[in-house]
Write an enzyme that holds these catalytic residues in place. Structure first.
Site, PDB file in Angstrom:
ATOM      1  N   ARG A  46       0.827  -1.217   0.000  1.00  0.00           N
ATOM      2  CA  ARG A  46       0.000   0.000   0.000  1.00  0.00           C
ATOM      3  C   ARG A  46       0.858   1.263   0.000  1.00  0.00           C
ATOM      4  O   ARG A  46       0.499   2.277  -0.591  1.00  0.00           O
ATOM      5  CB  ARG A  46      -0.934   0.005   1.205  1.00  0.00           C
ATOM      6  CG  ARG A  46      -2.039  -1.016   1.035  1.00  0.00           C
ATOM      7  CD  ARG A  46      -3.055  -0.906   2.127  1.00  0.00           C
ATOM      8  NE  ARG A  46      -4.091  -1.898   1.958  1.00  0.00           N
ATOM      9  CZ  ARG A  46      -5.152  -1.998   2.743  1.00  0.00           C
ATOM     10  NH1 ARG A  46      -5.299  -1.168   3.749  1.00  0.00           N
ATOM     11  NH2 ARG A  46      -6.049  -2.920   2.530  1.00  0.00           N
ATOM     12  N   ASP A 160     -15.574   9.367   9.051  1.00  0.00           N
ATOM     13  CA  ASP A 160     -14.523   8.384   8.761  1.00  0.00           C
ATOM     14  C   ASP A 160     -13.184   9.070   9.031  1.00  0.00           C
ATOM     15  O   ASP A 160     -13.106  10.303   9.069  1.00  0.00           O
ATOM     16  CB  ASP A 160     -14.607   7.911   7.299  1.00  0.00           C
ATOM     17  CG  ASP A 160     -13.929   6.566   7.070  1.00  0.00           C
ATOM     18  OD1 ASP A 160     -14.637   5.556   6.946  1.00  0.00           O
ATOM     19  OD2 ASP A 160     -12.667   6.521   7.030  1.00  0.00           O
TER      20      ASP A 160
HETATM   21  C1  SAM Z   1     -14.315  -1.727   5.979  1.00  0.00           C
HETATM   22  S1  SAM Z   1     -14.838  -0.050   6.055  1.00  0.00           S
HETATM   23  C2  SAM Z   1     -16.514  -0.232   6.639  1.00  0.00           C
HETATM   24  C3  SAM Z   1     -17.462   0.714   5.926  1.00  0.00           C
HETATM   25  C4  SAM Z   1     -18.935   0.563   6.323  1.00  0.00           C
HETATM   26  N1  SAM Z   1     -19.134   0.818   7.727  1.00  0.00           N
HETATM   27  C5  SAM Z   1     -19.467  -0.803   5.940  1.00  0.00           C
HETATM   28  O1  SAM Z   1     -19.652  -1.640   6.831  1.00  0.00           O
HETATM   29  O2  SAM Z   1     -19.686  -1.040   4.758  1.00  0.00           O
HETATM   30  C6  SAM Z   1     -13.981   0.516   7.516  1.00  0.00           C
HETATM   31  C7  SAM Z   1     -13.822   2.045   7.572  1.00  0.00           C
HETATM   32  O3  SAM Z   1     -13.364   2.398   8.886  1.00  0.00           O
HETATM   33  C8  SAM Z   1     -12.503   3.513   8.760  1.00  0.00           C
HETATM   34  N2  SAM Z   1     -11.673   3.601   9.979  1.00  0.00           N
HETATM   35  C9  SAM Z   1     -10.647   2.811  10.367  1.00  0.00           C
HETATM   36  N3  SAM Z   1     -10.145   3.214  11.539  1.00  0.00           N
HETATM   37  C10 SAM Z   1     -10.886   4.287  11.911  1.00  0.00           C
HETATM   38  C11 SAM Z   1     -10.848   5.158  13.040  1.00  0.00           C
HETATM   39  N4  SAM Z   1      -9.959   5.003  14.020  1.00  0.00           N
HETATM   40  N5  SAM Z   1     -11.756   6.175  13.095  1.00  0.00           N
HETATM   41  C12 SAM Z   1     -12.663   6.349  12.106  1.00  0.00           C
HETATM   42  N6  SAM Z   1     -12.740   5.560  11.011  1.00  0.00           N
HETATM   43  C13 SAM Z   1     -11.852   4.544  10.920  1.00  0.00           C
HETATM   44  C14 SAM Z   1     -11.718   3.236   7.488  1.00  0.00           C
HETATM   45  O4  SAM Z   1     -11.180   4.407   6.934  1.00  0.00           O
HETATM   46  C15 SAM Z   1     -12.794   2.579   6.597  1.00  0.00           C
HETATM   47  O5  SAM Z   1     -13.375   3.503   5.701  1.00  0.00           O
END
Ligand code: SAM
Length: 292
Positions: A46, A160
């Protein structure tokens, strides 16, 4: 490191375990995301894009830059953008949206003594590219249509940590293939097709976009800026990346931002230990906050 020939692109070295562990510890403390040694290859691939963009050939130089005061100011956001996993879908885990329509919304809208319009506050806590908050907007708008009087209004907050996904969510433009899970009737009501039919793009209608506010928020922060408690919180497919202790702290924090009687939806693999939380299970990955 081997020198690149005049014609081939520069060859990058590899991310050493020492640098990976330094990055991993930082990711874990700042974002809550676990970084076991097995993730070294993923992080290396990445970051390769960032190194290429920055015309750097060494991961070690990249680490030195990232952890410098200049890097913390200019590179940290980009680093987080490439390191996070953002997979999402419209109507992901669709049974939860069925539950919302058939059980949760009738209970929330029907309860209480408020006369006139009731405004529901909903928070999609790790909203990625917007599929989750816009799915919620469609479901809420559809539910409101079934009510005899326009008794229901709603506002959705999508947050996010990644600015890259928030920019996509803000534009609300999606590829035709991505809207496959959206039922046809909802596509017709809530999605606009691109005037250029060749492009095969759709955009969420302005009436729904205006209900969704997007902003950057780190779930690991000690305090969240929202003043009002939420009626519904979606925190799906993000806790799986966190240590158990971090998950527990996060859940307690989210519960403080949920109204008594409000609903919490999590991802299907994110099973909660309710004994420590003011929640009762209402079905697979669905919880309700106890009333005081
Ligand atoms: C796999 S996606 C899930 C998206 C959606 N909730 C779904 O279930 O389809 C996980 C998201 O969590 C965000 N994320 C990861 N760590 C985070 C944090 N500490 N605070 C806020 N967002 C975070 C990532 O950027 C990513 O967009």
């Amino acid at each position: 490191m081997k020198e690149s020939s005049a014609h081939s692109p520069p060859r990058l070295d590899t991310l050493s375990m020492r640098d990976f562990r330094k990055l991993g510890a930082f990711i874990n403390s700042e974002l809550g995301i676990k970084m076991p040694d097995a993730k070294r290859g993923m992080v290396e691939s990445r970051l390769r894009r960032r190194l290429t963009r920055l015309k750097m050939e060494s991961y070690s130089d990249y680490c030195t830059y990232l952890f410098s005061s200049e890097g913390m100011e200019n590179e940290l956001v980009e680093f987080i953008n490439v390191i996070t996993t953002n997979k999402t879908d419209f109507f992901r885990e669709s049974h939860q949206f069925t539950y919302l329509t058939q059980e949760a919304l009738p209970e929330l809208v029907g309860s209480g003594t408020i006369r006139g319009t009731k405004t529901l506050s909903i928070w999609s806590t790790a909203c990625s590219r917007g599929h989750e908050p816009y799915t919620l907007a469609m479901v809420l708008a559809e539910f409101a249509r079934t009510l005899e009087n326009p008794r229901l209004s709603f506002k959705i907050l999508g947050t996010d940590i990644s600015t890259r996904v928030l920019d996509i969510a803000q534009k609300a433009v999606y590829d035709h293939e991505e809207i496959e899970p959206v039922p046809m009737a909802l596509r017709k009501r809530y999605l606009l097709r691109s005037k250029d039919r060749e492009k095969k793009l759709v955009r969420i209608v302005p009436g729904l976009r205006s209900r969704v506010r997007l902003c950057r928020l780190n779930l690991m922060d000690n305090a969240y800026p929202m003043v009002d408690q939420m009626d519904i919180i979606f925190c799906r497919n993000v806790m799986i990346y966190f240590e158990r202790e971090t998950q527990e702290t996060l859940l307690l924090h989210l519960c403080r931002h949920l109204k008594p009687g409000g609903y919490l939806f999590v991802g299907h693999s994110e099973v909660l230990q309710c004994s420590k939380l003011p929640l009762v299970s209402r079905g697979a990955s669905i919880y309700r906050k106890l009333r005081d």
